[in-house]
Design a protein around this motif. Structure first.
Motif, PDB file in Angstrom:
ATOM      1  N   THR A  48      40.904  43.197  21.645  1.00 36.41           N
ATOM      2  CA  THR A  48      41.961  43.617  22.552  1.00 36.41           C
ATOM      3  C   THR A  48      42.425  42.407  23.364  1.00 36.41           C
ATOM      4  OG1 THR A  48      40.911  45.785  22.750  1.00 36.41           O
ATOM      5  CG2 THR A  48      42.594  45.210  24.396  1.00 36.41           C
ATOM      6  N   PRO A  49      43.697  42.061  23.312  1.00 37.34           N
ATOM      7  CA  PRO A  49      44.169  40.871  24.012  1.00 37.34           C
ATOM      8  C   PRO A  49      44.205  41.091  25.529  1.00 37.34           C
ATOM      9  CG  PRO A  49      46.003  42.020  23.035  1.00 37.34           C
ATOM     10  CD  PRO A  49      44.777  42.705  22.527  1.00 37.34           C
ATOM     11  N   PRO A  50      44.179  40.029  26.301  1.00 39.10           N
ATOM     12  CA  PRO A  50      44.299  40.174  27.758  1.00 39.10           C
ATOM     13  C   PRO A  50      45.675  40.719  28.134  1.00 39.10           C
ATOM     14  CG  PRO A  50      44.420  37.877  27.114  1.00 39.10           C
ATOM     15  CD  PRO A  50      44.033  38.627  25.890  1.00 39.10           C
ATOM     16  N   ALA A  51      45.781  41.168  29.373  1.00 33.59           N
ATOM     17  CA  ALA A  51      47.017  41.814  29.834  1.00 33.59           C
ATOM     18  C   ALA A  51      48.241  40.947  29.628  1.00 33.59           C
ATOM     19  CB  ALA A  51      46.861  42.193  31.302  1.00 33.59           C
TER      20      ALA A  51
ATOM     21  N   VAL B 225      42.447  32.250  29.745  1.00 33.84           N
ATOM     22  CA  VAL B 225      43.763  32.550  30.316  1.00 33.84           C
ATOM     23  C   VAL B 225      44.129  31.468  31.332  1.00 33.84           C
ATOM     24  CG1 VAL B 225      45.175  34.234  31.527  1.00 33.84           C
ATOM     25  CG2 VAL B 225      43.353  35.015  29.986  1.00 33.84           C
ATOM     26  N   TYR B 226      45.232  30.772  31.056  1.00 33.48           N
ATOM     27  CA  TYR B 226      45.720  29.704  31.928  1.00 33.48           C
ATOM     28  C   TYR B 226      47.029  30.141  32.584  1.00 33.48           C
ATOM     29  CZ  TYR B 226      42.598  26.688  29.133  1.00 33.48           C
ATOM     30  OH  TYR B 226      41.518  26.136  28.480  1.00 33.48           O
TER      31      TYR B 226
ATOM     32  N   PRO C 157      38.191  24.074  25.665  1.00 36.71           N
ATOM     33  CA  PRO C 157      38.279  25.049  26.762  1.00 36.71           C
ATOM     34  C   PRO C 157      36.953  25.468  27.371  1.00 36.71           C
ATOM     35  CG  PRO C 157      39.788  25.637  25.015  1.00 36.71           C
ATOM     36  CD  PRO C 157      38.954  24.509  24.483  1.00 36.71           C
ATOM     37  N   TRP C 158      35.881  25.516  26.573  1.00 39.48           N
ATOM     38  CA  TRP C 158      34.606  25.987  27.102  1.00 39.48           C
ATOM     39  C   TRP C 158      33.823  24.918  27.860  1.00 39.48           C
ATOM     40  CZ3 TRP C 158      36.308  26.301  22.089  1.00 39.48           C
ATOM     41  CH2 TRP C 158      35.890  25.284  21.222  1.00 39.48           C
ATOM     42  N   GLU C 159      34.341  23.690  27.888  1.00 42.84           N
ATOM     43  CA  GLU C 159      33.675  22.662  28.672  1.00 42.84           C
ATOM     44  C   GLU C 159      33.919  22.891  30.166  1.00 42.84           C
ATOM     45  OE1 GLU C 159      34.291  18.680  27.236  1.00 42.84           O
ATOM     46  OE2 GLU C 159      34.531  19.386  25.165  1.00 42.84           O
TER      47      GLU C 159
ATOM     48  N   ARG D  58      40.963  32.494  34.414  1.00 49.42           N
ATOM     49  CA  ARG D  58      39.840  33.387  34.105  1.00 49.42           C
ATOM     50  C   ARG D  58      39.553  33.339  32.604  1.00 49.42           C
ATOM     51  NH1 ARG D  58      44.083  36.972  33.775  1.00 49.42           N
ATOM     52  NH2 ARG D  58      43.933  38.511  32.099  1.00 49.42           N
ATOM     53  N   THR D  59      38.416  33.877  32.234  1.00 46.74           N
ATOM     54  CA  THR D  59      38.070  34.070  30.828  1.00 46.74           C
ATOM     55  C   THR D  59      37.730  35.544  30.618  1.00 46.74           C
ATOM     56  OG1 THR D  59      35.712  33.604  31.155  1.00 46.74           O
ATOM     57  CG2 THR D  59      37.157  31.736  30.639  1.00 46.74           C
ATOM     58  N   GLU D  60      37.892  36.009  29.395  1.00 45.80           N
ATOM     59  CA  GLU D  60      37.525  37.378  29.029  1.00 45.80           C
ATOM     60  C   GLU D  60      36.781  37.332  27.706  1.00 45.80           C
ATOM     61  OE1 GLU D  60      40.736  40.154  28.870  1.00 45.80           O
ATOM     62  OE2 GLU D  60      41.539  39.606  30.845  1.00 45.80           O
TER      63      GLU D  60
END
Length: 238
Positions: A232-235, A166-167, A124-126, A223-225
């Motif tokens: 804390t998980p994303p929304a 987040v996909y 994912p970070w590529e 996006r990334t968080e």
């Protein structure tokens, strides 16, 4: 008054039918036990193992401290243990540990695996590529059993030690050949995309309880968080 003995042939037939009946009952019980083992007990064992390994990975994350002056490497703890956790709310299967490889000895541990062959998945970070994953649909944890519940617009979230990826699902292919490796290509053109991007692909067997074809879902990074101290998980996961 004399009695006439029943024909010997009738006795032999009755004995044969009796043995056949006992055999069929036994075979049915064995088959039933095999089904229970394959579709239930292997799930129990795989879930236990995956849960224990997942807990171990999280403990490693908590104790991981990069050397001074070096950036955190999201995949530093990958290799043997697990690169992170997949969250797909539509599947309602909780978090799924993701490990390297898609061989049976990997996936049978109740995890998802990212492809290393015949097409190597991008992590994912590529900057670009396709983070392509596989998991069982029945037995051995059945982590992608409800893949047919995932629809266009749904969220797929991947969690590493320090980042949430987040996909958003944009396409699905309900049935294709198990030899169709183009679905996990860096640019999965069967999904409708023609340019490099940051994609995620989920694959599993279909129909349920068979391995004849493959079911495919594609998503694209939106996006990334950064992971905070409380994780804390994303929304999308709340």
């Amino acid at each position: 008054m004399s009695r006439t003995a029943p024909p010997r042939r009738s006795n032999v037939l009755a004995a044969f039918l009796s043995l056949l009946g006992e055999f069929l009952i036994t075979a049915g019980l064995v088959l039933g036990l095999f089904v229970v083992y394959s579709l239930w007990w292997t799930n129990v064992l795989a879930d236990r193992q995956a849960s224990a390994r997942g807990d171990e990975i999280r403990r490693q994350w908590q104790g991981a401290t990069p050397a001074a002056g070096t950036p955190a490497e999201p995949g530093a703890l990958d290799t043997q243990g697990g690169v992170g956790f997949l969250h797909v709310p539509a599947m309602k299967n909780g978090e799924v540990l993701v490990k390297r490889g898609t061989a049976p000895e990997v996936l049978n541990d109740g995890v998802a695996g990212y492809y290393t062959d015949p097409v190597k998945a991008a992590l994912p970070w590529e900057k670009t590529g396709n983070f392509s994953l596989a998991a069982h649909r029945d037995g051995h944890g059945a982590k992608f059993h409800a893949i047919d519940k995932v629809k266009k617009g749904d969220a797929v979230v991947f969690e590493t030690r320090d980042t949430w990826y987040v996909y958003k699902v944009f396409a699905e292919l309900r049935q294709t050949s198990k030899y169709d490796v183009d679905v996990i290509a860096p640019v999965p053109k069967e999904s409708g995309r023609t340019a490099p991007g940051r994609y995620i692909t989920l694959t599993t067997c279909t129909p349920v309880y068979t391995s004849k074809y493959r079911y495919v879902v594609w998503g694209e990074l939106v996006r990334t968080e950064k992971v905070d101290a409380k994780r804390t998980p994303p929304a999308e996961l709340r």
